[in-house]
Design a protein around this motif. Structure first.
Motif, short mmCIF file in Angstrom:
data_model
loop_
_atom_site.label_atom_id
_atom_site.label_comp_id
_atom_site.label_asym_id
_atom_site.label_seq_id
_atom_site.Cartn_x
_atom_site.Cartn_y
_atom_site.Cartn_z
N ILE A 79 0.84 -1.20 0.00
CA ILE A 79 0.00 0.00 0.00
C ILE A 79 0.87 1.25 0.00
CG2 ILE A 79 -1.61 1.38 1.40
CD1 ILE A 79 -2.81 -1.33 2.35
N ALA A 80 1.90 1.23 0.85
CA ALA A 80 2.79 2.39 0.93
C ALA A 80 3.55 2.59 -0.38
CB ALA A 80 3.77 2.21 2.09
N THR A 84 1.00 7.55 -4.24
CA THR A 84 1.64 8.64 -4.98
C THR A 84 1.23 9.95 -4.32
OG1 THR A 84 -0.20 8.98 -6.52
CG2 THR A 84 1.46 7.33 -7.14
N GLY A 85 1.83 11.02 -4.74
CA GLY A 85 1.52 12.34 -4.17
C GLY A 85 0.08 12.77 -4.39
N ALA A 91 -6.72 8.39 3.79
CA ALA A 91 -7.30 7.07 3.52
C ALA A 91 -6.21 5.99 3.48
CB ALA A 91 -8.08 7.09 2.20
N ILE A 92 -5.08 6.31 2.88
CA ILE A 92 -3.96 5.37 2.82
C ILE A 92 -3.47 5.08 4.24
CG2 ILE A 92 -1.54 5.09 2.11
CD1 ILE A 92 -2.31 6.74 -0.39
#
Length: 131
Positions: A79-80, A84-85, A91-92
């Protein structure tokens, strides 16, 4: 209509085949609650009875939980890495933190030593004085 062969897995006796299937699904990160909603799988209460009564299953189950924690850790990294920017950072972060919380609870706790570790003694000898 013919009777089904053997007891229903929903309320049946321990089955190594079902135990292996449950552990495989746990290892892949599926929750016990989700597994037990499958009509082909035993009821959650049945699995909990198996855990209480069967040391072999308890051992398989513990290993499956450890594998699930590892799978969640790998998922957190994934996930990490995919972020992206432009992504929704809160949410991430929430997705990652939820998985970290679950992973820490799946790993067995490390037993603390009852006695303190022996002290480390450092002795300086005449050979060390030149250093």
């Amino acid at each position: 209509m013919p009777e089904p062969a053997g007891p229903s897995p929903r309320r049946g006796a321990y089955s190594r085949r079902l135990a292996d299937e449950i552990c495989a699904r746990l290892s892949n990160g599926q929750s016990l609650r989700a597994i037990c909603t499958d009509p082909a799988m035993p009821h959650r209460a049945t699995v909990l009875r198996w855990l209480h009564a069967n040391p072999e299953f308890r051992s398989l189950y513990a290993l499956a939980r450890e594998a699930a924690a590892d799978a969640l850790a790998e998922e957190i990294v994934s996930i990490a890495d995919r972020a992206t920017g432009r992504d929704d950072v809160p949410a991430i972060k929430l997705r990652m933190e939820a998985r970290m919380w679950v992973a820490t609870r799946l790993r067995p706790t490390v037993e603390r030593r009852a006695e303190p570790a022996p002290a480390i003694t450092i002795a300086i000898t005449p050979d060390d004085t030149d250093l």
